[in-house]
Design a protein around this motif. Structure first.
Motif, PDB file in Angstrom:
ATOM      1  N   PRO A  76       1.224  -1.333  -0.041  1.00  0.00           N
ATOM      2  CA  PRO A  76       0.028   0.198   0.325  1.00  0.00           C
ATOM      3  C   PRO A  76       0.924   1.316  -0.231  1.00  0.00           C
ATOM      4  CG  PRO A  76       0.129  -1.132   2.613  1.00  0.00           C
ATOM      5  CD  PRO A  76       1.229  -1.584   1.048  1.00  0.00           C
ATOM      6  N   GLU A  77       0.586   2.657  -0.811  1.00  0.00           N
ATOM      7  CA  GLU A  77       1.050   3.108  -1.159  1.00  0.00           C
ATOM      8  C   GLU A  77       0.716   4.841  -0.471  1.00  0.00           C
ATOM      9  OE1 GLU A  77       3.113   3.752  -5.372  1.00  0.00           O
ATOM     10  OE2 GLU A  77       3.093   1.933  -5.504  1.00  0.00           O
ATOM     11  N   GLU A  78      -0.889   4.342   0.101  1.00  0.00           N
ATOM     12  CA  GLU A  78      -1.472   5.240  -0.118  1.00  0.00           C
ATOM     13  C   GLU A  78      -1.076   6.544   1.699  1.00  0.00           C
ATOM     14  OE1 GLU A  78      -3.435   2.684  -0.327  1.00  0.00           O
ATOM     15  OE2 GLU A  78      -3.224   2.689  -2.182  1.00  0.00           O
ATOM     16  N   ASP A  79      -1.117   5.477   3.009  1.00  0.00           N
ATOM     17  CA  ASP A  79      -0.984   6.124   3.819  1.00  0.00           C
ATOM     18  C   ASP A  79       0.628   6.441   4.173  1.00  0.00           C
ATOM     19  OD1 ASP A  79      -3.787   5.356   4.615  1.00  0.00           O
ATOM     20  OD2 ASP A  79      -3.452   3.803   4.978  1.00  0.00           O
ATOM     21  N   PHE A  80       1.445   5.884   3.484  1.00  0.00           N
ATOM     22  CA  PHE A  80       2.641   5.750   4.107  1.00  0.00           C
ATOM     23  C   PHE A  80       3.606   6.054   3.094  1.00  0.00           C
ATOM     24  CE2 PHE A  80       0.901   2.923   6.974  1.00  0.00           C
ATOM     25  CZ  PHE A  80       1.112   3.413   8.093  1.00  0.00           C
ATOM     26  N   ASP A  81       4.969   7.458   3.076  1.00  0.00           N
ATOM     27  CA  ASP A  81       5.459   7.565   1.694  1.00  0.00           C
ATOM     28  C   ASP A  81       6.722   6.320   1.436  1.00  0.00           C
ATOM     29  OD1 ASP A  81       4.233   9.892   1.390  1.00  0.00           O
ATOM     30  OD2 ASP A  81       4.973  10.759   2.882  1.00  0.00           O
ATOM     31  N   THR A  82       7.487   6.304   3.401  1.00  0.00           N
ATOM     32  CA  THR A  82       9.302   5.096   3.329  1.00  0.00           C
ATOM     33  C   THR A  82       8.412   4.084   3.206  1.00  0.00           C
ATOM     34  OG1 THR A  82       9.542   5.681   5.701  1.00  0.00           O
ATOM     35  CG2 THR A  82       9.727   7.199   3.599  1.00  0.00           C
ATOM     36  N   ILE A  83       9.439   2.237   2.789  1.00  0.00           N
ATOM     37  CA  ILE A  83       8.914   1.515   3.444  1.00  0.00           C
ATOM     38  C   ILE A  83       9.446   1.150   4.702  1.00  0.00           C
ATOM     39  CG2 ILE A  83      11.658   0.773   3.258  1.00  0.00           C
ATOM     40  CD1 ILE A  83       8.525  -0.985   2.584  1.00  0.00           C
ATOM     41  N   GLY A  84      10.332   2.209   5.443  1.00  0.00           N
ATOM     42  CA  GLY A  84      10.899   2.199   6.809  1.00  0.00           C
ATOM     43  C   GLY A  84       9.352   1.967   7.461  1.00  0.00           C
ATOM     44  N   GLY A  85       8.776   3.272   6.901  1.00  0.00           N
ATOM     45  CA  GLY A  85       7.296   3.254   7.368  1.00  0.00           C
ATOM     46  C   GLY A  85       6.675   2.916   7.585  1.00  0.00           C
ATOM     47  N   LEU A  86       6.118   2.090   6.863  1.00  0.00           N
ATOM     48  CA  LEU A  86       5.050   0.894   6.415  1.00  0.00           C
ATOM     49  C   LEU A  86       6.227  -0.426   7.339  1.00  0.00           C
ATOM     50  CD1 LEU A  86       2.771  -0.531   4.959  1.00  0.00           C
ATOM     51  CD2 LEU A  86       4.120  -0.959   3.614  1.00  0.00           C
ATOM     52  N   VAL A  87       6.480  -0.902   7.490  1.00  0.00           N
ATOM     53  CA  VAL A  87       7.108  -1.221   8.941  1.00  0.00           C
ATOM     54  C   VAL A  87       7.150  -1.400   9.922  1.00  0.00           C
ATOM     55  CG1 VAL A  87       9.217  -3.252   9.091  1.00  0.00           C
ATOM     56  CG2 VAL A  87       9.181  -2.197   6.917  1.00  0.00           C
ATOM     57  N   ALA A  88       6.997  -0.550  10.124  1.00  0.00           N
ATOM     58  CA  ALA A  88       7.448  -0.095  11.424  1.00  0.00           C
ATOM     59  C   ALA A  88       5.834   0.105  12.094  1.00  0.00           C
ATOM     60  CB  ALA A  88       7.661   1.603  11.672  1.00  0.00           C
ATOM     61  N   HIS A  89       5.087   0.264  11.605  1.00  0.00           N
ATOM     62  CA  HIS A  89       3.637   0.386  11.230  1.00  0.00           C
ATOM     63  C   HIS A  89       2.896  -1.005  11.531  1.00  0.00           C
ATOM     64  CE1 HIS A  89      -0.863   1.111  11.187  1.00  0.00           C
ATOM     65  NE2 HIS A  89      -1.094   0.715   9.696  1.00  0.00           N
ATOM     66  N   GLU A  90       2.875  -1.894  10.646  1.00  0.00           N
ATOM     67  CA  GLU A  90       2.674  -3.440  11.136  1.00  0.00           C
ATOM     68  C   GLU A  90       3.422  -4.082  11.971  1.00  0.00           C
ATOM     69  OE1 GLU A  90       1.211  -4.858   8.460  1.00  0.00           O
ATOM     70  OE2 GLU A  90       0.480  -3.349   7.254  1.00  0.00           O
ATOM     71  N   LEU A  91       4.607  -3.551  12.574  1.00  0.00           N
ATOM     72  CA  LEU A  91       5.154  -4.546  13.440  1.00  0.00           C
ATOM     73  C   LEU A  91       4.637  -3.515  14.732  1.00  0.00           C
ATOM     74  CD1 LEU A  91       7.064  -6.617  14.861  1.00  0.00           C
ATOM     75  CD2 LEU A  91       9.049  -5.115  14.219  1.00  0.00           C
ATOM     76  N   GLY A  92       3.879  -2.380  14.739  1.00  0.00           N
ATOM     77  CA  GLY A  92       3.369  -1.162  15.806  1.00  0.00           C
ATOM     78  C   GLY A  92       4.908  -0.413  16.661  1.00  0.00           C
ATOM     79  N   ARG A  93       6.070  -0.689  16.319  1.00  0.00           N
ATOM     80  CA  ARG A  93       7.131   0.206  16.613  1.00  0.00           C
ATOM     81  C   ARG A  93       7.964   0.237  15.756  1.00  0.00           C
ATOM     82  NH1 ARG A  93      10.822  -4.035  17.730  1.00  0.00           N
ATOM     83  NH2 ARG A  93       9.628  -6.207  18.095  1.00  0.00           N
ATOM     84  N   VAL A  94       9.146   0.680  15.561  1.00  0.00           N
ATOM     85  CA  VAL A  94      11.025   0.657  14.628  1.00  0.00           C
ATOM     86  C   VAL A  94      11.093  -1.081  15.170  1.00  0.00           C
ATOM     87  CG1 VAL A  94      12.487   1.740  14.439  1.00  0.00           C
ATOM     88  CG2 VAL A  94      11.175   2.961  14.922  1.00  0.00           C
ATOM     89  N   PRO A  95      10.923  -1.362  14.178  1.00  0.00           N
ATOM     90  CA  PRO A  95      11.989  -2.901  14.814  1.00  0.00           C
ATOM     91  C   PRO A  95      13.294  -3.132  15.273  1.00  0.00           C
ATOM     92  CG  PRO A  95      11.814  -2.651  12.395  1.00  0.00           C
ATOM     93  CD  PRO A  95      11.448  -1.886  12.795  1.00  0.00           C
ATOM     94  N   ARG A  96      14.618  -3.891  15.479  1.00  0.00           N
ATOM     95  CA  ARG A  96      15.806  -3.998  15.988  1.00  0.00           C
ATOM     96  C   ARG A  96      15.988  -4.405  15.161  1.00  0.00           C
ATOM     97  NH1 ARG A  96      12.968  -4.602  21.129  1.00  0.00           N
ATOM     98  NH2 ARG A  96      12.533  -6.129  20.179  1.00  0.00           N
ATOM     99  N   ARG A  97      17.395  -4.126  15.192  1.00  0.00           N
ATOM    100  CA  ARG A  97      18.904  -4.716  14.689  1.00  0.00           C
ATOM    101  C   ARG A  97      18.099  -6.459  14.052  1.00  0.00           C
ATOM    102  NH1 ARG A  97      25.173  -4.549  14.393  1.00  0.00           N
ATOM    103  NH2 ARG A  97      25.449  -6.412  13.240  1.00  0.00           N
ATOM    104  N   GLY A  98      18.792  -7.483  12.610  1.00  0.00           N
ATOM    105  CA  GLY A  98      18.267  -9.215  13.166  1.00  0.00           C
ATOM    106  C   GLY A  98      16.725  -8.815  13.493  1.00  0.00           C
ATOM    107  N   GLU A  99      15.642  -8.516  13.708  1.00  0.00           N
ATOM    108  CA  GLU A  99      14.151  -8.946  13.617  1.00  0.00           C
ATOM    109  C   GLU A  99      13.891  -8.866  12.167  1.00  0.00           C
ATOM    110  OE1 GLU A  99      11.579  -7.418  16.605  1.00  0.00           O
ATOM    111  OE2 GLU A  99      12.450  -5.633  16.936  1.00  0.00           O
ATOM    112  N   ALA A 100      12.796  -9.335  12.202  1.00  0.00           N
ATOM    113  CA  ALA A 100      11.983  -9.968  10.651  1.00  0.00           C
ATOM    114  C   ALA A 100      11.094 -10.065  10.420  1.00  0.00           C
ATOM    115  CB  ALA A 100      12.607 -11.069  10.167  1.00  0.00           C
TER     116      ALA A 100
END
Length: 300
Positions: free
Chosen positions: A236-260
């Protein structure tokens, strides 16, 4: 007219008197305009100095980093043990090479038997020596591992890094177990901010790079439309501009190094996270989930 009286020769006590007067003057100035008496006030003073254009923003940022680093320890900035990239001393050469290529680090802790048993540090460039001389023993290429407690101050650790010409330390907890690792880059970034690598050029044309193992390295600030175009996906491209923002939204927080995180048929593994944001993902195709027993329906 009589000559003016000659100046009185300086006596031993005059200098002490002058020092006392200067000290009194300094005390009066300090009373009228007291200086900062805490680190928070000192940081506020630096911000005011920047606003008055007495120092550059970059200088203020570095000075604040130095001030804050004085209260930080190795445990505050280390990469936690579960997210450490390690090499097994008994692994075949091809497997070791795949880890080196896939992670892109220049130094690796090497363990024997179990991950807790770290026996040395291997430089990635030293691994190439085995290609030209297979008779070499990998153990002979290991550098001694440096172990530091979680409580070790970053100021002291930076001095050790510089004096010992060592760039990586293994952090241990109060029970002597491996808690994580720390590099000289991690310490310096607390002062100067993000240290850019060859993938971080500001004038880069793309946020997606192909690694040697065929996977993709994707910048956290890469546009979702660019990721969709590169992978043929429909994220989805409507609600987020960057892939980092989308991933953080899906996880509910900023992921840490090594997380998938699996999203839209892709697996995003965090390679580097700094300053509350993901800088780089390693992206591969997500493996299809196995159907659960409920989805298969009751047996006949």
């Amino acid at each position: 007219m009589s000559d003016p009286a000659p100046s009185r020769p300086a006596r031993h006590g005059d200098k002490h008197l002058s020092d006392d007067r200067r000290t009194l003057f300094e005390r009066i100035v300090e009373f009228l305009s007291p200086g900062p008496d805490s680190k928070d006030e000192l940081i506020e003073t630096l911000a005011e100095a920047e606003q008055r254009e007495l120092i550059e923003p970059e200088s203020r940022h570095m000075l604040e980093g130095v001030i804050r680093m004085a209260d930080m320890s190795a445990g505050d900035v280390m990469v936690a043990a579960p997210r450490m990239d390690l090499l097994d001393i008994d692994a075949p050469y091809d497997e070791l090479l795949a880890v080196v290529i896939g992670t892109g680090h220049s130094r690796f802790p090497v363990y024997e038997g179990e991950r807790e048993n770290i026996i040395g540090i291997l430089l990635a460039k030293d691994l190439l020596k085995l290609q030209r001389a297979p008779e070499l023993n990998l153990r002979a290429l290991l550098r001694p591992a440096v172990f530091v407690p979680e409580s070790k101050g970053l100021n002291e650790l930076l001095r050790d890094f510089r004096s010992n010409r060592n760039h990586l330390a293994i952090v241990i907890d109060e029970f002597g177990r491996t808690a994580g690792l720390l590099t000289i880059e991690d310490v310096l970034e607390e002062i100067v901010g993000e240290i850019e690598d060859e993938f971080d050029e500001k004038d880069r044309d793309s946020g997606v790079f192909t690694l040697a193992d065929g996977s993709q390295r994707v910048a956290g600030d890469a546009g979702i439309d660019e990721v969709n175009q590169s992978f043929g996906t429909t994220l989805p491209e409507e609600d987020f501009d960057t892939i980092g923002g989308l991933v953080a939204h899906e996880l509910g927080r900023v992921p840490r190094r090594g997380e998938a995180v699996d999203i839209g048929g892709l697996r995003f593994v965090v390679m580097l996270a700094r300053g509350g944001a993901v800088r780089w993902f390693k992206v591969t195709r997500a493996e299809p989930a196995e159907p659960s027993a409920a989805a298969e329906g009751p047996e006949a």
